[in-house]
Design a protein around this motif. Structure first.
Motif, mmCIF file in Angstrom:
data_model
loop_
_atom_site.group_PDB
_atom_site.id
_atom_site.type_symbol
_atom_site.label_atom_id
_atom_site.label_comp_id
_atom_site.label_asym_id
_atom_site.label_seq_id
_atom_site.Cartn_x
_atom_site.Cartn_y
_atom_site.Cartn_z
ATOM 1 N N GLY A 20 0.821 -1.205 0.000
ATOM 2 C CA GLY A 20 0.000 0.000 0.000
ATOM 3 C C GLY A 20 0.851 1.248 0.000
ATOM 4 O O GLY A 20 1.803 1.370 0.780
ATOM 5 N N LEU A 21 0.526 2.169 -0.880
ATOM 6 C CA LEU A 21 1.171 3.476 -0.836
ATOM 7 C C LEU A 21 0.735 4.214 0.435
ATOM 8 O O LEU A 21 -0.452 4.229 0.774
ATOM 9 N N VAL A 22 1.675 4.811 1.110
ATOM 10 C CA VAL A 22 1.349 5.601 2.299
ATOM 11 C C VAL A 22 0.644 6.883 1.867
ATOM 12 O O VAL A 22 1.071 7.549 0.924
ATOM 13 N N GLY A 23 -0.434 7.238 2.550
ATOM 14 C CA GLY A 23 -1.219 8.411 2.179
ATOM 15 C C GLY A 23 -0.624 9.718 2.663
ATOM 16 O O GLY A 23 0.268 9.750 3.525
ATOM 17 N N THR A 24 -1.145 10.792 2.137
ATOM 18 C CA THR A 24 -0.622 12.133 2.430
ATOM 19 C C THR A 24 -0.855 12.565 3.876
ATOM 20 O O THR A 24 -0.206 13.502 4.351
ATOM 21 N N THR A 25 -1.794 11.930 4.580
ATOM 22 C CA THR A 25 -2.117 12.343 5.950
ATOM 23 C C THR A 25 -1.504 11.417 6.998
ATOM 24 O O THR A 25 -1.989 11.357 8.137
ATOM 25 N N HIS A 26 -0.467 10.683 6.647
ATOM 26 C CA HIS A 26 0.223 9.817 7.603
ATOM 27 C C HIS A 26 0.558 10.600 8.867
ATOM 28 O O HIS A 26 1.249 11.614 8.825
ATOM 29 N N ASN A 27 0.040 10.110 10.003
ATOM 30 C CA ASN A 27 0.229 10.843 11.267
ATOM 31 C C ASN A 27 0.251 9.872 12.436
ATOM 32 O O ASN A 27 -0.037 8.680 12.288
ATOM 33 N N TYR A 28 0.588 10.393 13.608
ATOM 34 C CA TYR A 28 0.677 9.576 14.815
ATOM 35 C C TYR A 28 -0.406 9.982 15.804
ATOM 36 O O TYR A 28 -0.169 10.740 16.752
ATOM 37 N N ALA A 29 -1.600 9.477 15.546
ATOM 38 C CA ALA A 29 -2.737 9.831 16.392
ATOM 39 C C ALA A 29 -2.990 8.817 17.496
ATOM 40 O O ALA A 29 -3.836 9.055 18.355
ATOM 41 N N GLY A 30 -2.300 7.681 17.496
ATOM 42 C CA GLY A 30 -2.468 6.699 18.564
ATOM 43 C C GLY A 30 -3.855 6.116 18.628
ATOM 44 O O GLY A 30 -4.423 5.940 19.705
ATOM 45 N N LEU A 31 -4.409 5.755 17.477
ATOM 46 C CA LEU A 31 -5.812 5.350 17.409
ATOM 47 C C LEU A 31 -6.058 3.870 17.708
ATOM 48 O O LEU A 31 -7.189 3.481 17.978
ATOM 49 N N ALA A 32 -5.019 3.032 17.627
ATOM 50 C CA ALA A 32 -5.225 1.586 17.623
ATOM 51 C C ALA A 32 -5.033 0.992 19.012
ATOM 52 O O ALA A 32 -3.894 0.799 19.464
ATOM 53 N N SER A 144 -13.338 -3.427 14.407
ATOM 54 C CA SER A 144 -12.831 -3.255 15.764
ATOM 55 C C SER A 144 -12.473 -1.814 16.100
ATOM 56 O O SER A 144 -12.376 -1.455 17.276
ATOM 57 N N SER A 145 -12.213 -0.987 15.072
ATOM 58 C CA SER A 145 -11.844 0.401 15.328
ATOM 59 C C SER A 145 -12.512 1.302 14.303
ATOM 60 O O SER A 145 -12.601 0.955 13.117
ATOM 61 N N TYR A 146 -12.969 2.454 14.760
ATOM 62 C CA TYR A 146 -13.707 3.348 13.872
ATOM 63 C C TYR A 146 -12.868 3.782 12.687
ATOM 64 O O TYR A 146 -13.318 3.759 11.542
ATOM 65 N N HIS A 147 -11.611 4.184 12.934
ATOM 66 C CA HIS A 147 -10.806 4.734 11.840
ATOM 67 C C HIS A 147 -10.569 3.720 10.733
ATOM 68 O O HIS A 147 -10.524 4.071 9.557
ATOM 69 N N ARG A 148 -10.483 2.440 11.081
ATOM 70 C CA ARG A 148 -10.261 1.421 10.051
ATOM 71 C C ARG A 148 -11.579 0.917 9.444
ATOM 72 O O ARG A 148 -11.600 0.447 8.301
ATOM 73 N N SER A 149 -12.664 1.064 10.171
ATOM 74 C CA SER A 149 -13.958 0.642 9.621
ATOM 75 C C SER A 149 -14.389 1.525 8.456
ATOM 76 O O SER A 149 -15.323 1.172 7.720
ATOM 77 N N LEU A 150 -13.713 2.654 8.263
ATOM 78 C CA LEU A 150 -14.015 3.539 7.140
ATOM 79 C C LEU A 150 -13.437 3.008 5.815
ATOM 80 O O LEU A 150 -13.764 3.527 4.753
ATOM 81 N N GLU A 151 -12.590 1.995 5.879
ATOM 82 C CA GLU A 151 -11.833 1.568 4.703
ATOM 83 C C GLU A 151 -12.523 0.579 3.763
ATOM 84 O O GLU A 151 -12.273 0.616 2.554
ATOM 85 N N PRO A 152 -13.348 -0.381 4.229
ATOM 86 C CA PRO A 152 -13.737 -1.499 3.374
ATOM 87 C C PRO A 152 -14.405 -1.125 2.057
ATOM 88 O O PRO A 152 -14.152 -1.786 1.023
ATOM 89 N N GLU A 153 -15.253 -0.107 2.032
ATOM 90 C CA GLU A 153 -15.945 0.231 0.788
ATOM 91 C C GLU A 153 -14.953 0.625 -0.305
ATOM 92 O O GLU A 153 -15.022 0.133 -1.441
ATOM 93 N N THR A 177 -20.878 -5.946 9.726
ATOM 94 C CA THR A 177 -20.105 -5.110 10.654
ATOM 95 C C THR A 177 -20.658 -5.261 12.056
ATOM 96 O O THR A 177 -21.450 -4.443 12.540
ATOM 97 N N THR A 178 -20.229 -6.316 12.694
ATOM 98 C CA THR A 178 -20.685 -6.648 14.038
ATOM 99 C C THR A 178 -19.556 -7.385 14.741
ATOM 100 O O THR A 178 -18.746 -8.051 14.086
ATOM 101 N N PRO A 179 -19.454 -7.284 16.074
ATOM 102 C CA PRO A 179 -18.388 -8.001 16.792
ATOM 103 C C PRO A 179 -18.374 -9.499 16.546
ATOM 104 O O PRO A 179 -17.324 -10.136 16.674
ATOM 105 N N VAL A 180 -19.522 -10.082 16.189
ATOM 106 C CA VAL A 180 -19.564 -11.522 15.922
ATOM 107 C C VAL A 180 -18.647 -11.891 14.766
ATOM 108 O O VAL A 180 -17.977 -12.922 14.781
#
Length: 459
Positions: A20-32, A144-153, A177-180
């Motif tokens: 994966g190419l790293v995106g322009t907004t690569h940052n250290y937000a400590g989200l995971a 499991s995490s909001y920031h990554r749940s934005l990716e699948p589409e 999209t459920t914990p199960v």
């Protein structure tokens, strides 16, 4: 070119690593949560340009060494539509400014460049192992995490654009999209085989059972469920005789092993793993040995690293097991490790005494600098999605996605034109960063000949 181990000269099937190419907004937000490196480096100033160039340098080095190397584009970030779904209104710049003022944590999430870790993008089954003889793709739901749940589409759209020929490729929707059905993709999946073009067996590692209880980590969440792994295997039509489902050791997860690829890596008939990787180590290795022999006639080569040689803490801090294990034409293997492994005395000693001097095909260790990724908890193996393709399937790829010298030079120049060399968390609300990012992505889809991938390009 690098091919599978084995002697079938007529077999042109290869494992292609799509980084994966790293995106322009690569940052250290400590989200995971559960990703110790991500938490430890929260708030640091990042260097998106350096991150993207480090990733490209790794791709180019592997291409130059003869390995098949592909490229996947990043996601559109900041994700303005995600903010609008949360009630922010107005044009893109107003939405961004409002989010920065009222909800900076949400803004950090919708700016995440986590799609760079394409090991989590999807789970892939090669045509040799699928009931219908096609390569199968299921984007991970990453719930499991909001920031990554934005990716699948967008991930699904990218994969369908590249692997578009329905004669060769089959695409499935992400699991509910459920914990199960929590699914984190290929980071919890390993295919073992003799030759890439021959039948293989599939190891699915999971952290917990959604139904039926059982041991579970106490400190950090288990991100993959057994039920999700079973569902993906069913979607892809993999025979039960080619499947092993193994639970991660809960203590490893609590030590920061949020994905199985942080504690084990396999390729061909080799499985390199830490003794605390699996809850039932003996049962897992026995099942893999029996099924691999039945499916391929190939003996399993387990390479076990005991805790007395490498502690769980050192395994997590250096990402020894989040390395790329690559097959060479002569049957030997190369292990691509992050620079942090060389800096840790016990890990560097184990690499030489247990691996290079041990009874296994690993004959070379290559060190790559991916520090910008490592600070967010992603090593060399996180940065790539493995796709086994025969010659006809490679010829059927759409776009300009297989790395060559010309594409590499264009992508390096593209990064240098559009990426900042300094990004602080407070910069994420800068409307200029949004404009820079969209301009870069619009140009990238032209370079890679992938059409209108992103929402802003689709009207």
């Amino acid at each position: 070119m690098s091919a599978s181990s084995g002697t079938a000269a007529q077999d042109t099937t290869q494992e292609v690593n799509f980084d994966g190419l790293v995106g322009t907004t690569h940052n250290y937000a400590g989200l995971a949560q559960g990703n110790i490196a991500s938490s430890r480096h929260e708030g640091l100033i990042s260097n998106p340009r350096e991150a993207a160039l480090q990733g490209l340098a790794k791709m180019k080095a592997l291409h130059d060494a003869g390995y098949a190397q592909g490229v996947l584009p990043p996601q559109q970030r900041p994700d303005i539509e995600a903010l609008r779904r949360l009630g922010f209104v107005g044009n893109a710049e107003r939405v961004l400014t409002q989010a920065a003022h009222e909800a900076p944590q949400i803004l950090r999430a919708v700016c995440s460049a986590s799609s760079m870790w394409t090991a989590n993008a999807a789970t892939i089954t090669p045509s040799t192992d699928a009931a219908d003889g096609r390569v199968h793709f299921t984007p991970a739901n990453l719930q499991s995490s909001y920031h990554r749940s934005l990716e699948p589409e967008t991930t699904g759209r990218i994969l369908q654009a590249i692997f578009a020929n329905e004669h060769y490729f089959a695409h499935h929707q992400a699991l509910p999209t459920t914990p199960v059905f929590s699914d984190e993709g290929a980071a919890n999946h390993t295919r073992l085989c003799g030759r890439y073009g021959a039948p293989g067996m599939h190891l699915y590692a999971y952290g917990r059972r959604a139904f039926g209880g059982g041991p579970a980590p106490q400190r950090y969440p288990a991100r993959q469920t057994l039920e999700a792994s079973q569902a993906v295997a069913r979607q892809h039509g993999v025979d039960n005789g080619q499947l092993v489902f193994a639970q991660q050791h809960p203590e490893a997860i609590d030590a920061g092993v949020f994905h199985n690829d942080v504690i084990a890596v396999g390729n061909g008939p080799v499985l390199l793993y830490h003794e605390r990787a699996f809850l039932d180590e003996e049962g897992t290795i026995d099942a893999l040995r029996d099924k691999l022999a039945t499916v391929s006639g190939e003996p399993l080569i387990p390479v076990r690293v005991p805790e007395e040689a490498v502690s769980l803490e050192d395994a997590v801090s250096t990402y020894l097991f989040n390395s790329q294990l690559l097959s060479n034409p002569d049957g030997n293997m190369t292990l691509v490790v992050p620079g942090e492994c060389q800096e840790n005395e016990s890990v560097w000693h184990a690499l030489h005494s247990l691996l290079l001097d041990g009874p296994n095909p690993i004959g070379e260790v290559v060190v790559r600098d991916v520090k910008q990724s490592m600070r967010n908890g992603g090593g060399p193996a996180c940065l790539r999605l493995r796709v086994v393709l025969n010659e006809a399937e490679r010829d059927a790829l759409s776009g300009r996605v297989l790395l060559d010298d010309a594409l590499y030079e264009e992508l390096v120049a593209w990064v240098n034109r559009h990426y900042r060399d300094r990004l602080a968390l407070e910069d994420l609300g800068d409307p200029l960063l949004l404009r820079e990012s969209l301009t870069a992505l619009d140009e990238l889809t032209g370079i890679m000949r992938l059409g209108a991938l992103y929402p802003f390009q689709r009207g």
